[in-house]
Scaffold this motif. Structure first.
Motif, mmCIF file in Angstrom:
data_model
loop_
_atom_site.group_PDB
_atom_site.id
_atom_site.type_symbol
_atom_site.label_atom_id
_atom_site.label_comp_id
_atom_site.label_asym_id
_atom_site.label_seq_id
_atom_site.Cartn_x
_atom_site.Cartn_y
_atom_site.Cartn_z
ATOM 1 N N GLN A 47 3.660 16.833 -31.787
ATOM 2 C CA GLN A 47 4.387 16.295 -30.636
ATOM 3 C C GLN A 47 3.741 16.738 -29.315
ATOM 4 N N ILE A 48 3.324 17.969 -29.261
ATOM 5 C CA ILE A 48 2.694 18.462 -28.036
ATOM 6 C C ILE A 48 1.374 17.737 -27.800
ATOM 7 N N GLN A 49 0.573 17.564 -28.859
ATOM 8 C CA GLN A 49 -0.696 16.867 -28.698
ATOM 9 C C GLN A 49 -0.488 15.402 -28.335
ATOM 10 N N GLU A 50 0.507 14.755 -28.926
ATOM 11 C CA GLU A 50 0.789 13.369 -28.562
ATOM 12 C C GLU A 50 1.295 13.280 -27.125
ATOM 13 N N SER A 51 2.051 14.266 -26.683
ATOM 14 C CA SER A 51 2.529 14.240 -25.290
ATOM 15 C C SER A 51 1.363 14.351 -24.314
ATOM 16 N N GLU A 52 0.274 14.972 -24.738
ATOM 17 C CA GLU A 52 -0.907 15.069 -23.886
ATOM 18 C C GLU A 52 -1.484 13.686 -23.598
ATOM 19 N N TYR A 53 -1.600 12.847 -24.621
ATOM 20 C CA TYR A 53 -2.145 11.527 -24.312
ATOM 21 C C TYR A 53 -1.120 10.640 -23.624
ATOM 22 N N TRP A 54 0.162 10.899 -23.801
ATOM 23 C CA TRP A 54 1.190 10.178 -23.027
ATOM 24 C C TRP A 54 1.025 10.517 -21.543
ATOM 25 N N LEU A 55 0.923 11.812 -21.252
ATOM 26 C CA LEU A 55 0.769 12.242 -19.858
ATOM 27 C C LEU A 55 -0.509 11.689 -19.246
ATOM 28 N N HIS A 56 -1.585 11.697 -20.022
ATOM 29 C CA HIS A 56 -2.849 11.145 -19.542
ATOM 30 C C HIS A 56 -2.695 9.657 -19.244
ATOM 31 N N ALA A 57 -2.025 8.951 -20.119
ATOM 32 C CA ALA A 57 -1.800 7.518 -19.908
ATOM 33 C C ALA A 57 -0.981 7.277 -18.645
ATOM 34 N N ASP A 95 0.826 -1.210 0.000
ATOM 35 C CA ASP A 95 0.000 0.000 0.000
ATOM 36 C C ASP A 95 0.859 1.257 0.000
ATOM 37 N N ARG A 96 1.945 1.252 0.760
ATOM 38 C CA ARG A 96 2.838 2.417 0.788
ATOM 39 C C ARG A 96 3.506 2.640 -0.566
ATOM 40 N N VAL A 97 3.930 1.547 -1.195
ATOM 41 C CA VAL A 97 4.558 1.661 -2.516
ATOM 42 C C VAL A 97 3.562 2.215 -3.533
ATOM 43 N N LEU A 98 2.346 1.669 -3.530
ATOM 44 C CA LEU A 98 1.325 2.132 -4.473
ATOM 45 C C LEU A 98 0.959 3.595 -4.207
ATOM 46 N N SER A 99 0.943 3.992 -2.953
ATOM 47 C CA SER A 99 0.647 5.382 -2.607
ATOM 48 C C SER A 99 1.747 6.311 -3.116
ATOM 49 N N ALA A 100 3.000 5.917 -2.946
ATOM 50 C CA ALA A 100 4.122 6.741 -3.413
ATOM 51 C C ALA A 100 4.103 6.869 -4.936
ATOM 52 N N ILE A 101 3.825 5.769 -5.626
ATOM 53 C CA ILE A 101 3.758 5.795 -7.088
ATOM 54 C C ILE A 101 2.597 6.675 -7.546
ATOM 55 N N ALA A 102 1.463 6.604 -6.837
ATOM 56 C CA ALA A 102 0.310 7.431 -7.196
ATOM 57 C C ALA A 102 0.597 8.915 -6.985
ATOM 58 N N LYS A 103 1.338 9.247 -5.930
ATOM 59 C CA LYS A 103 1.697 10.657 -5.714
ATOM 60 C C LYS A 103 2.559 11.163 -6.865
ATOM 61 N N LEU A 104 3.496 10.345 -7.305
ATOM 62 C CA LEU A 104 4.303 10.713 -8.465
ATOM 63 C C LEU A 104 3.418 10.824 -9.705
ATOM 64 N N GLY A 105 2.494 9.902 -9.851
ATOM 65 C CA GLY A 105 1.562 9.933 -10.986
ATOM 66 C C GLY A 105 0.687 11.170 -10.990
ATOM 67 N N GLY A 106 0.364 11.674 -9.812
ATOM 68 C CA GLY A 106 -0.434 12.893 -9.719
ATOM 69 C C GLY A 106 0.253 14.080 -10.374
ATOM 70 N N TRP A 107 1.586 14.090 -10.351
ATOM 71 C CA TRP A 107 2.321 15.165 -11.001
ATOM 72 C C TRP A 107 2.147 15.122 -12.515
ATOM 73 N N PHE A 108 1.892 13.929 -13.061
ATOM 74 C CA PHE A 108 1.610 13.845 -14.491
ATOM 75 C C PHE A 108 0.300 14.557 -14.809
ATOM 76 N N ASN A 123 10.127 6.743 -29.726
ATOM 77 C CA ASN A 123 10.188 5.875 -28.543
ATOM 78 C C ASN A 123 8.798 5.484 -28.018
ATOM 79 N N ILE A 124 7.952 5.032 -28.902
ATOM 80 C CA ILE A 124 6.597 4.618 -28.540
ATOM 81 C C ILE A 124 6.630 3.453 -27.547
ATOM 82 N N TRP A 125 7.736 2.727 -27.499
ATOM 83 C CA TRP A 125 7.849 1.601 -26.564
ATOM 84 C C TRP A 125 7.662 2.052 -25.116
ATOM 85 N N ILE A 126 7.981 3.292 -24.804
ATOM 86 C CA ILE A 126 7.797 3.788 -23.438
ATOM 87 C C ILE A 126 6.305 3.797 -23.098
#
Length: 187
Positions: free
Chosen positions: A54-64, A12-25, A140-143
């Motif tokens: 590129q900017i529009q594609e980065s939007e769906y990357w960030l959303h993902a 739970d702590r690991v998932l919480s930390a990852i989610a906090k980082l994800g919130g910055w996205f 780098n679509i593999w990311i």
């Protein structure tokens, strides 16, 4: 059971930390969308050699990445869909059984299948050097495709954590303060 509950708390702590980082996205996504709108409608030039595609594609990357990094935490916080019509009128013990059966029959197999199918998908993309279908899009679509592996991994971790808590609840070993977070609702 105390050791397993400690493992669940660590997950739970690991998932919480990852989610906090994800919130910055999410915050970054808002900034990128605002920037995209301003540059497109007011004719502001794009810096760093970027283009609108590129900017529009980065939007769906960030959303993902926002979704990928918060999905495990969202499951722990009971932010998923339930069929409460059947479950809510049942005794607590039956709710724990339903939770355990749901995790074992649906969520864990789904997570494993998702990992199994998304891993070669991401590896193939990496090996082929896959880029955007647009001539001027992201590389780098593999990311992005690799984030699916992370998504199913985080979902699987959340499932294991909830399974431990549900089994502890069924055995009467789950602290009362954790019952609501395990079963959801106003328990």
């Amino acid at each position: 059971m105390d050791i397993l509950l400690a493992v669940s708390a660590a997950i739970d702590r690991v998932l919480s930390a990852i989610a906090k980082l994800g919130g910055w996205f999410g915050a970054l996504l808002v900034l990128v969308v605002c920037y995209d709108v301003v540059t497109r409608y007011f004719g502001v030039p794009k810096p760093f050699g970027l283009n609108s595609t590129q900017i529009q594609e980065s939007e769906y990357w960030l959303h993902a990445f926002l979704i990928v990094m918060t999905i495990g935490y969202a499951y722990l916080r009971q932010a998923h869909v339930r069929i409460d019509l059947v479950r809510d009128s049942r005794p607590r013990r039956v709710k724990f059984i339903i939770e355990i059966v749901g995790i074992l029959i649906f969520l864990l197999p789904y997570s494993v299948l998702g990992l199994w199918l998304s891993w070669p998908y991401a590896v193939t993309s990496f090996l082929q050097g896959e880029v955007s279908k647009s001539q001027i899009g992201m590389s780098n679509i593999w990311i992005l495709k690799g984030s699916l592996v992370l998504l199913f991994g985080l979902m699987g971790l959340a499932a294991v954590s909830q399974l431990i808590k549900a089994v502890a609840g069924l055995l009467g070993r789950l602290p009362e303060a954790m019952v609501g977070r395990t079963l959801g609702g106003d328990l």
